[in-house]
Design an enzyme around this catalytic site. Structure first.
Site, PDB file in Angstrom:
ATOM      1  N   ASP A  10     -53.599  60.967  96.768  1.00 15.49           N
ATOM      2  CA  ASP A  10     -54.978  60.644  97.179  1.00 15.49           C
ATOM      3  C   ASP A  10     -55.802  60.265  95.945  1.00 15.49           C
ATOM      4  O   ASP A  10     -56.763  60.926  95.581  1.00 15.49           O
ATOM      5  CB  ASP A  10     -55.629  61.827  97.915  1.00 15.49           C
ATOM      6  CG  ASP A  10     -55.724  63.101  97.063  1.00 15.49           C
ATOM      7  OD1 ASP A  10     -56.569  63.962  97.404  1.00 15.49           O
ATOM      8  OD2 ASP A  10     -54.981  63.224  96.063  1.00 15.49           O
ATOM      9  N   ASP A  15     -54.118  61.824  90.256  1.00 20.95           N
ATOM     10  CA  ASP A  15     -53.087  61.087  91.003  1.00 20.95           C
ATOM     11  C   ASP A  15     -52.748  59.786  90.295  1.00 20.95           C
ATOM     12  O   ASP A  15     -51.585  59.363  90.254  1.00 20.95           O
ATOM     13  CB  ASP A  15     -53.577  60.743  92.410  1.00 20.95           C
ATOM     14  CG  ASP A  15     -54.010  61.925  93.219  1.00 20.95           C
ATOM     15  OD1 ASP A  15     -55.109  62.448  92.979  1.00 20.95           O
ATOM     16  OD2 ASP A  15     -53.223  62.355  94.081  1.00 20.95           O
ATOM     17  N   ASN A  39     -59.117  63.387  98.322  1.00 19.06           N
ATOM     18  CA  ASN A  39     -60.187  63.246  97.319  1.00 19.06           C
ATOM     19  C   ASN A  39     -61.288  62.321  97.821  1.00 19.06           C
ATOM     20  O   ASN A  39     -62.468  62.519  97.522  1.00 19.06           O
ATOM     21  CB  ASN A  39     -59.624  62.678  96.015  1.00 19.06           C
ATOM     22  CG  ASN A  39     -58.882  63.712  95.204  1.00 19.06           C
ATOM     23  OD1 ASN A  39     -59.235  64.880  95.197  1.00 19.06           O
ATOM     24  ND2 ASN A  39     -57.808  63.281  94.551  1.00 19.06           N
ATOM     25  N   THR A 124     -49.103  64.973  96.025  1.00 20.57           N
ATOM     26  CA  THR A 124     -50.151  65.410  95.081  1.00 20.57           C
ATOM     27  C   THR A 124     -51.507  65.372  95.769  1.00 20.57           C
ATOM     28  O   THR A 124     -52.532  65.024  95.151  1.00 20.57           O
ATOM     29  CB  THR A 124     -50.169  64.493  93.836  1.00 20.57           C
ATOM     30  OG1 THR A 124     -50.515  63.154  94.263  1.00 20.57           O
ATOM     31  CG2 THR A 124     -48.837  64.482  93.128  1.00 20.57           C
ATOM     32  N   PHE A 165     -57.810  72.781  96.414  1.00 21.86           N
ATOM     33  CA  PHE A 165     -58.290  71.663  97.226  1.00 21.86           C
ATOM     34  C   PHE A 165     -57.230  71.113  98.179  1.00 21.86           C
ATOM     35  O   PHE A 165     -57.512  70.900  99.363  1.00 21.86           O
ATOM     36  CB  PHE A 165     -58.793  70.530  96.312  1.00 21.86           C
ATOM     37  CG  PHE A 165     -59.244  69.323  97.069  1.00 21.86           C
ATOM     38  CD1 PHE A 165     -58.387  68.262  97.276  1.00 21.86           C
ATOM     39  CD2 PHE A 165     -60.526  69.266  97.619  1.00 21.86           C
ATOM     40  CE1 PHE A 165     -58.799  67.146  97.993  1.00 21.86           C
ATOM     41  CE2 PHE A 165     -60.935  68.151  98.329  1.00 21.86           C
ATOM     42  CZ  PHE A 165     -60.069  67.087  98.528  1.00 21.86           C
ATOM     43  N   ASN A 166     -56.019  70.805  97.691  1.00 21.09           N
ATOM     44  CA  ASN A 166     -55.020  70.143  98.541  1.00 21.09           C
ATOM     45  C   ASN A 166     -54.636  71.001  99.736  1.00 21.09           C
ATOM     46  O   ASN A 166     -54.434  70.495 100.837  1.00 21.09           O
ATOM     47  CB  ASN A 166     -53.764  69.785  97.739  1.00 21.09           C
ATOM     48  CG  ASN A 166     -54.009  68.642  96.769  1.00 21.09           C
ATOM     49  OD1 ASN A 166     -54.944  67.861  96.948  1.00 21.09           O
ATOM     50  ND2 ASN A 166     -53.198  68.561  95.731  1.00 21.09           N
ATOM     51  N   HIS A 239     -53.852  67.856  86.909  1.00 19.40           N
ATOM     52  CA  HIS A 239     -53.015  68.549  87.883  1.00 19.40           C
ATOM     53  C   HIS A 239     -51.753  67.775  88.312  1.00 19.40           C
ATOM     54  O   HIS A 239     -50.635  68.232  88.128  1.00 19.40           O
ATOM     55  CB  HIS A 239     -53.833  68.833  89.144  1.00 19.40           C
ATOM     56  CG  HIS A 239     -55.124  69.542  88.895  1.00 19.40           C
ATOM     57  ND1 HIS A 239     -55.217  70.890  88.608  1.00 19.40           N
ATOM     58  CD2 HIS A 239     -56.398  69.076  88.883  1.00 19.40           C
ATOM     59  CE1 HIS A 239     -56.491  71.224  88.455  1.00 19.40           C
ATOM     60  NE2 HIS A 239     -57.227  70.139  88.612  1.00 19.40           N
ATOM     61  N   ASP A 240     -51.948  66.618  88.911  1.00 20.78           N
ATOM     62  CA  ASP A 240     -50.869  65.967  89.659  1.00 20.78           C
ATOM     63  C   ASP A 240     -49.654  65.563  88.834  1.00 20.78           C
ATOM     64  O   ASP A 240     -48.514  65.708  89.305  1.00 20.78           O
ATOM     65  CB  ASP A 240     -51.426  64.763  90.416  1.00 20.78           C
ATOM     66  CG  ASP A 240     -52.424  65.187  91.487  1.00 20.78           C
ATOM     67  OD1 ASP A 240     -53.298  64.379  91.849  1.00 20.78           O
ATOM     68  OD2 ASP A 240     -52.329  66.340  91.959  1.00 20.78           O
TER      69      ASP A 240
END
Ligand code: RIB
Ligand code: CA
Length: 314
Positions: A10, A15, A39, A124, A165-166, A239-240
């Site tokens: 996203d 990402d 996102n 992700t 969040f995810n 993060h991703d």
């Protein structure tokens, strides 16, 4: 032999770099990019995937849009984190890479059945597409080598104090995936917060002297402003790409076996990943949970990937 992967994303600043790492690193073979609402809205995350592929010269990798809302609850985007476009900060040229006219879930299923070996899925983003794949096409599970996802946390969340969040965006989808029995690795905030994009890291991207290196530095600068404003963190965690790094070289990301259960009903904890790291409560192990990151080698791999896409050697 490179590991065949599909990234479900996203975009989203992190990402974007995960796509670059997946496209450039020789340890993986990026078969497809699928997008989902998270996102930002699906139209924006899909446009951003096209923008990243155009910038990075990623061609021949099908991009397919997937679900535009979570399974149950309404979509709540993270425009406070990623901006109105979902990729605020740098300017992007009009994309020249288009999507394929196929739903993401159908594309993933078709690739899974057609590919000569099982494929690793690297979500992700919220797990809506993956949950729908497993539900709509039960025969896909046996064709999945592993799901290596960015999401959840062994500790605090970031969308709420309890939920990342995810997972928080689509808890029902996450519950389906964690209960699926498909081999699964969870790269949560506890490990991704070890991938801090410091000014020195940003300088390494700028120092490549390429357009893509500059754009990565600008993406990280925007991300840094967000994390400073929202959470008082001077350096943003990327993060991703950590999930992609786990596939690229498992020695980069240490894991432990654990039970992960997604909280669906807590008034204040809905979307939390409840991680039993010590098999204490007796629920069966259903995941490998990432706990450590070799940050130095991770950033070397990340910068080298961007250098490769920009036509340079790092
Ligand atoms: O919590 C971090 C995750 O949420 C990352 O995947 C980021 O892109 C957002 O989707
Ligand atoms: Ca994401």
């Amino acid at each position: 032999m490179p590991v065949p992967i599909i990234i479900d994303c996203d975009p989203g600043h992190d990402d974007a770099l995960a796509i670059m790492l997946a496209a450039a690193d020789p340890a993986v073979d990026l078969l497809a990019i699928t997008t989902v609402a998270g996102n930002q809205t699906l139209d924006k995350t899909t446009l951003n995937a096209r923008r990243v592929c155009t910038l990075a010269g990623i061609t021949g990798v099908p991009i397919a849009a997937g679900c535009d809302r979570p399974l149950v609850q309404p979509l709540a985007v993270a425009d406070d984190v990623h901006g109105v476009s979902g990729l605020d900060g740098p300017r992007f040229a009009e994309p020249t890479v288009d999507t394929v006219d196929e739903h993401a879930v159908d594309l993933i299923h078709r690739i899974l059945l057609a590919h000569p070996e099982p494929v690793t899925l690297v979500p992700t983003a919220p797990l809506t597409n993956i949950a729908l794949l497993l539900t709509r096409y039960p025969d896909s599970a046996s064709r999945i080598r592993e799901i290596v996802l960015m999401g959840g946390s062994t500790g605090r969340g970031n969308r709420t104090p309890a939920a990342e969040f995810n997972i928080c965006t689509d808890p029902e989808a996450a519950d389906i995936v964690f209960r699926s029995g498909v081999p699964l690795t969870m790269c949560g905030l506890n490990v991704t917060h070890q991938a801090l994009a410091t000014p020195e890291i940003r300088a390494r991207f700028e120092g490549l002297g390429t357009e893509i290196g500059l754009v990565c530095a600008e993406l990280l600068a925007y991300f840094a402003s967000t994390y400073q404003r929202l959470w008082g963190m001077p350096h943003p965690p990327l993060h991703d790409p950590v999930a992609v790094a786990r596939v690229i070289d498992p020695t980069l990301v240490g894991v432990v076996d654990a039970n992960v259960t997604v909280e669906l009903h807590g008034r204040y904890t809905r979307g939390a990943t409840v991680v039993d790291l010590h098999q204490y409560v007796g629920r069966p192990v259903n995941a490998r949970v990432a706990t450590t990151l070799d940050a130095e080698r991770f950033w070397d791999r990340m910068v080298t990937a961007v250098a490769t896409l920009g036509g340079r050697t790092a």
